[in-house]
Design a protein around this motif. Structure first.
Motif, PDB file in Angstrom:
ATOM      1  N   ALA A  13       0.612  -1.336  -0.120  1.00 53.86           N
ATOM      2  CA  ALA A  13       0.296  -0.068   0.059  1.00 53.86           C
ATOM      3  C   ALA A  13       1.002   1.282  -0.550  1.00 53.86           C
ATOM      4  N   ASP A  14       1.899   1.337   0.393  1.00 54.51           N
ATOM      5  CA  ASP A  14       3.048   2.459   0.834  1.00 54.51           C
ATOM      6  C   ASP A  14       3.276   2.932  -0.451  1.00 54.51           C
ATOM      7  N   LEU A  15       4.108   1.615  -1.322  1.00 50.58           N
ATOM      8  CA  LEU A  15       4.413   2.222  -2.882  1.00 50.58           C
ATOM      9  C   LEU A  15       2.974   1.969  -3.455  1.00 50.58           C
ATOM     10  N   ALA A  16       1.673   1.844  -3.453  1.00 50.62           N
ATOM     11  CA  ALA A  16       0.865   2.475  -4.034  1.00 50.62           C
ATOM     12  C   ALA A  16       0.480   3.486  -4.435  1.00 50.62           C
ATOM     13  N   LYS A  17       1.059   4.369  -3.106  1.00 53.82           N
ATOM     14  CA  LYS A  17      -0.130   6.060  -2.148  1.00 53.82           C
ATOM     15  C   LYS A  17       1.402   6.925  -2.846  1.00 53.82           C
ATOM     16  N   LYS A  18       3.216   6.220  -2.567  1.00 48.95           N
ATOM     17  CA  LYS A  18       3.608   6.518  -3.694  1.00 48.95           C
ATOM     18  C   LYS A  18       3.968   7.199  -4.889  1.00 48.95           C
ATOM     19  N   GLU A  19       3.074   5.796  -5.766  1.00 49.59           N
ATOM     20  CA  GLU A  19       3.053   5.939  -7.095  1.00 49.59           C
ATOM     21  C   GLU A  19       1.560   6.979  -7.545  1.00 49.59           C
ATOM     22  N   GLY A  20       0.815   7.346  -6.472  1.00 49.12           N
ATOM     23  CA  GLY A  20      -0.025   7.925  -7.039  1.00 49.12           C
ATOM     24  C   GLY A  20      -1.620   7.542  -7.708  1.00 49.12           C
ATOM     25  N   ILE A  21      -0.772   5.694  -6.592  1.00 45.58           N
ATOM     26  CA  ILE A  21      -2.667   4.970  -6.917  1.00 45.58           C
ATOM     27  C   ILE A  21      -3.526   5.232  -6.243  1.00 45.58           C
ATOM     28  N   SER A  22      -4.963   5.505  -5.627  1.00 48.24           N
ATOM     29  CA  SER A  22      -5.651   5.229  -4.768  1.00 48.24           C
ATOM     30  C   SER A  22      -7.112   4.443  -5.036  1.00 48.24           C
ATOM     31  N   VAL A  23      -6.776   3.465  -3.966  1.00 48.69           N
ATOM     32  CA  VAL A  23      -8.062   2.284  -4.086  1.00 48.69           C
ATOM     33  C   VAL A  23      -9.516   2.388  -3.006  1.00 48.69           C
ATOM     34  N   ASN A  24     -10.506   2.750  -3.429  1.00 52.83           N
ATOM     35  CA  ASN A  24     -11.529   2.936  -2.918  1.00 52.83           C
ATOM     36  C   ASN A  24     -11.946   1.149  -2.250  1.00 52.83           C
ATOM     37  N   VAL A  25     -11.059   1.190  -0.869  1.00 55.31           N
ATOM     38  CA  VAL A  25     -11.505  -0.166  -0.870  1.00 55.31           C
ATOM     39  C   VAL A  25     -12.461  -0.691  -0.346  1.00 55.31           C
ATOM     40  N   ASN A  26     -13.386   0.416   0.153  1.00 58.34           N
ATOM     41  CA  ASN A  26     -15.383  -0.155   0.917  1.00 58.34           C
ATOM     42  C   ASN A  26     -16.139  -0.835  -0.764  1.00 58.34           C
ATOM     43  N   LYS A  27     -15.574   0.395  -2.340  1.00 62.79           N
ATOM     44  CA  LYS A  27     -16.254   0.127  -3.172  1.00 62.79           C
ATOM     45  C   LYS A  27     -15.819  -0.982  -3.744  1.00 62.79           C
ATOM     46  N   LEU A  28     -14.394  -1.656  -3.841  1.00 66.85           N
ATOM     47  CA  LEU A  28     -13.791  -2.670  -4.417  1.00 66.85           C
ATOM     48  C   LEU A  28     -14.192  -4.408  -3.855  1.00 66.85           C
ATOM     49  N   ALA A  29     -14.532  -4.101  -2.065  1.00 63.16           N
ATOM     50  CA  ALA A  29     -15.082  -5.532  -1.324  1.00 63.16           C
ATOM     51  C   ALA A  29     -16.814  -5.420  -1.652  1.00 63.16           C
ATOM     52  N   GLU A  30     -17.010  -4.335  -1.831  1.00 67.39           N
ATOM     53  CA  GLU A  30     -19.283  -4.437  -2.254  1.00 67.39           C
ATOM     54  C   GLU A  30     -18.921  -5.016  -3.653  1.00 67.39           C
ATOM     55  N   ARG A  31     -18.546  -5.332  -4.748  1.00 67.39           N
ATOM     56  CA  ARG A  31     -17.785  -5.092  -5.858  1.00 67.39           C
ATOM     57  C   ARG A  31     -17.629  -6.793  -6.007  1.00 67.39           C
ATOM     58  N   LEU A  32     -16.670  -6.907  -5.484  1.00 69.48           N
ATOM     59  CA  LEU A  32     -15.544  -8.982  -4.864  1.00 69.48           C
ATOM     60  C   LEU A  32     -16.432  -9.493  -3.820  1.00 69.48           C
ATOM     61  N   GLY A  33     -17.441  -8.705  -3.280  1.00 72.61           N
ATOM     62  CA  GLY A  33     -17.610  -9.735  -2.882  1.00 72.61           C
ATOM     63  C   GLY A  33     -17.161 -10.265  -0.919  1.00 72.61           C
ATOM     64  N   VAL A  34     -16.457  -9.859  -1.326  1.00 75.79           N
ATOM     65  CA  VAL A  34     -15.458  -9.634  -0.229  1.00 75.79           C
ATOM     66  C   VAL A  34     -14.641  -9.167   0.653  1.00 75.79           C
ATOM     67  N   GLN A  35     -14.345  -9.447   2.366  1.00 71.43           N
ATOM     68  CA  GLN A  35     -13.231  -8.185   2.804  1.00 71.43           C
ATOM     69  C   GLN A  35     -11.985  -8.333   1.822  1.00 71.43           C
ATOM     70  N   VAL A  36     -12.017  -6.396   1.895  1.00 74.21           N
ATOM     71  CA  VAL A  36     -10.451  -6.555   1.409  1.00 74.21           C
ATOM     72  C   VAL A  36      -9.693  -5.670   2.298  1.00 74.21           C
ATOM     73  N   VAL A  37      -8.620  -5.798   2.710  1.00 70.27           N
ATOM     74  CA  VAL A  37      -7.746  -5.171   3.260  1.00 70.27           C
ATOM     75  C   VAL A  37      -6.371  -4.446   3.010  1.00 70.27           C
ATOM     76  N   THR A  38      -5.922  -3.302   3.365  1.00 61.02           N
ATOM     77  CA  THR A  38      -4.828  -2.894   2.649  1.00 61.02           C
ATOM     78  C   THR A  38      -3.923  -3.013   3.571  1.00 61.02           C
ATOM     79  N   ILE A  39      -2.200  -3.237   3.471  1.00 66.28           N
ATOM     80  CA  ILE A  39      -1.554  -3.614   4.121  1.00 66.28           C
ATOM     81  C   ILE A  39       0.116  -3.041   3.612  1.00 66.28           C
ATOM     82  N   SER A  40       1.027  -3.131   4.252  1.00 63.15           N
ATOM     83  CA  SER A  40       2.397  -3.088   3.551  1.00 63.15           C
ATOM     84  C   SER A  40       3.180  -4.011   4.851  1.00 63.15           C
ATOM     85  N   ALA A  41       3.644  -5.278   4.133  1.00 66.85           N
ATOM     86  CA  ALA A  41       4.290  -6.560   4.939  1.00 66.85           C
ATOM     87  C   ALA A  41       5.568  -5.809   5.393  1.00 66.85           C
TER      88      ALA A  41
END
Length: 707
Positions: free
Chosen positions: A123-151
């Protein structure tokens, strides 16, 4: 006792193994999956609610359609409910900077109907590259829980543990495609045979039934009958399914992902691609890059190579001066040190080669080369995907042949395996470098290109051309009805990860030295013994001969060269000399003497042993004194044919030798890997025979024309 069984699934290089280590810590173990030698990593962790979980780290894969034994484990575990590793829930780890590619696997796994959780790592690299993900909407469209992490940053792990503890054991995910539409009758027939399974499960079984160990032999035969009866075309349907999934995923990602740098990033990529993949400029640029690489290998490495070569020459001279004279000193300096020096000297060239290849891969250019070459490759019985093993063959044929697993079409894959060893690998580089330095002047052409670099480039182009022409021959010899399809994603251009480039240089150089070094030191020791000792009657006669000459001669010039002449005659009558003399009649038409013959024999185990062998032979032949202080190249350059008095290593001999090494197999590891990949001795034997024949004929023609 674990309450939950959790499987980690994901593409390679998504941080899945890092996450596994974070979740399990030291509480993990490595074993094998039942019946096969594929690593099985399991561990335990406590979740936030007090629930414990057994975590299983499944091998990384880009798709449920396996290209290797490791990848085949993923579907085996997920599809077989009786498998001890079959999970209660799946955590699919995806790279947040490249969701389009990663969600292909998610959509396939989701359609199997096992409860899931999607983790967006990096998630940290995505933010650095200007990528933003609407996690709630993605979870709704896929029908699963979505969690963002940076291992890597250790962020989001506690949130993930909470999500794992609260993931329902009933599958909630939405399906991506209607699997039944691809083969309605066949899917229905499989479901009737196997009972309560989903449409996509049945479709996957149709694709993979031959390798699914949880199916009985009778079930496999019944499904094979269904496949044949319904005209089921596996490769074609896999391609259609992949395209359909990408089409559906694109709609979802367009709604939930905002990439602020995307327009600029992709616009720049498209502009660069318009040049680099152009049907004319693309090829010219590719060849210019090859020129640059091979020119750099000689130009940039000359200073460190001279230092290494001088260091080993000083070490040998000092050793003879300060260590007590005797067999052990001679073995150490003329055997081990000489053999090791013959390989260490080429570390700079190996490091430069791998560094430049790593940069091309990291920037995304290698993917363009694959795309660029696809149409040409198809004319010669190969596919665009064959470019990866062929270019990888410049480094080493063994992993390149293994990478041919990604080629779905059997005929394309076999032809690729059969011709990849023809591409000049890093093991041939020391041979080329030594011979080119002997016969090609170290001068620049037009003030830009080094002549030695151009000669090296020519050897690599000859090997690639030979591979393509042999592939054309195999295209007509090997018969197959299966058609191949070429689908690949072109990544955006990125700056190379310099830390990764440096690590690659270090790892590859280290592997080259330690893997080749073990073989070369062993060969050097055996060769030193064979070169130092011989039949006692012959050695006694030589000692008596030179003792008589020394006693009766008053010629100071003759006495000065006496020790050198005696060493040369002893070498010729040693066990190594006898072996070389035995095969000399067969190699004489190629321009080789018995010393080169010994090097040909020892380098069958590993091509790079040629240099170590020559170093040992010429160190044994040298007497203490002036010649002992000469460098290997100087010793070889100074060697004369005892009959004609002309140099042994003429331009004709050097070219003949380089062509022999360009085409000959001479690598036991390659023979072994071809057998393992084809499950038959037929293909490696054919390969060994045709490559040896090519090598002998090419070397013979070259020497006879150039002498």
């Amino acid at each position: 006792m674990a309450n939950l069984k959790v499987a980690l699934v994901g593409n390679p290089n998504t941080g899945k193994s890092t996450l596994f280590n974070l979740l399990t810590g030291l509480n993990q173990k490595v074993g094998n999956f039942p019946g096969i030698t594929v690593d099985k990593k399991t561990g335990f962790c406590k979740l936030s609610s007090g629930v414990s979980a057994e975590i299983i780290d499944l091998p990384g894969t880009y798709s449920l359609y396996p290209k290797s034994k490791d990848e085949s484990i993923v579907f085996q575990v997920l599809a077989d409910k009786t498998n001890p590793s079959h999970p209660d829930i799946i955590i699919l780890v995806a790279d947040a900077t490249n969701l389009r590619r990663n969600l292909l696997l998610f959509s396939q796994v989701a359609d199997l109907g096992i409860p899931m959780l999607l983790v967006l790592n990096m998630a940290d690299l995505a933010k650095k590259e200007g990528i933003s993900v609407n996690v709630n909407k993605l979870a709704e469209r896929l029908g699963v829980q979505v969690v963002t992490i940076s291992a890597r940053k250790l962020s989001g792990i506690d949130t993930l543990k909470k999500a794992m503890a609260h993931t329902t054991l009933i599958a909630t995910q939405n399906t991506t495609i209607d699997a039944r539409n691809y083969a309605p009758a066949a899917v229905d027939a499989v479901k009737e045979k196997l009972g309560d399974v989903s449409d996509y499960y049945a479709l996957q079984v149709l694709h993979q039934h031959e390798t699914l160990t949880f199916l009985s032999k009778q079930q496999q035969e019944e499904i094979e009958t269904i496949e044949v009866t319904n005209g089921f075309e596996s490769v074609k349907l896999q391609g259609e399914e992949t395209v359909a999934r990408y089409r559906q995923l694109s709609k979802i990602l367009n709604e939930v992902v905002v990439d602020l740098g995307a327009e600029k990033k992709f616009a720049l990529t498209d502009k660069i691609d318009s040049v680099l993949t152009h049907k004319v400029w693309g090829f010219l640029i590719f060849f210019f890059i090859l020129f640059f690489i091979f020119n750099a290998i000689f130009s940039w490495s000359s200073v460190p190579m001279d230092l290494i070569e001088g260091g080993f020459a000083w070490l040998t001279t000092s050793g003879h001066e300060y260590l007590p004279a005797g067999v052990l000193t001679d073995l150490l300096l003329d055997g081990v040190v000489a053999g090791l020096g013959g390989i260490v000297i080429f570390i700079p060239q190996i490091a430069i080669l791998f560094a430049l290849i790593s940069i091309l891969e990291d920037t995304g250019y290698m993917a363009r080369v694959t795309f660029l070459m696809d149409k040409i490759m198809r004319r010669f019985g190969l596919s665009g995907k064959s470019v990866v093993p062929l270019i990888g063959g410049i480094a080493c044929a063994v992993p390149s042949i293994m990478s041919a697993r990604n080629i779905e079409n059997w005929k394309d894959r076999i032809i690729t395996i059969m011709v990849t060893p023809l591409v000049s690998c890093s093991a041939r580089l020391p041979v080329y470098a030594l011979l080119i330095s002997l016969v090609v002047p170290n001068q620049n052409v037009w003030g830009i290109f080094n002549m030695q670099g151009l000669a090296l480039m020519a050897m690599y182009l000859i090997s690639i051309l030979a591979a393509i022409l042999v592939a054309l021959v195999f295209k007509f010899i090997i018969k197959a009805r299966e058609r191949s399809y070429f689908i690949m994603e072109l990544p955006v251009y990125r700056m190379p990860r310099w830390k990764n480039v440096l690590l690659t240089m270090y790892e590859k150089s280290k592997t080259f030295v330690f893997e080749a070094g073990k073989v070369i030191i062993a060969i050097s020791i055996v060769l030193w013994v064979m070169s130092t000792y011989g039949p006692s009657n012959r050695f006694e006669a030589i000692e008596a001969k030179y003792a008589a000459i020394e006693a009766n001669s008053t010629d100071s010039v003759q006495l000065a060269s006496l020790e050198r002449d005696k060493s040369a005659e002893k070498l010729e009558n040693s066990y190594a000399g006898i072996l070389g003399k035995t095969i000399e009649p067969a190699i004489k038409p190629l321009g080789y003497d018995w010393k080169i013959g010994i090097a040909l024999i020892t380098s069958f185990a590993a091509r790079e042993a040629f240099v170590g062998t020559m170093a040992t032979i010429y160190s044994v032949e040298s007497a203490d004194g002036e010649q002992g202080e000469l460098r290997l190249r100087d010793k070889i350059a100074a060697s004369k044919d005892p009959v004609t008095g002309l140099p042994v290593f003429t331009f004709a001999t050097a070219m003949s030798l380089m062509l022999f090494y360009a085409f000959a197999m001479q690598c036991m590891s390659t023979v072994a890997i071809v057998y393992r990949e084809t499950k038959s001795w037929k293909w490696p034997v054919i390969q060994l025979v045709y490559m040896t024949t090519m090598a002998y004929v090419a070397a013979l023609v070259a020497y006879q024309l150039l002498k």
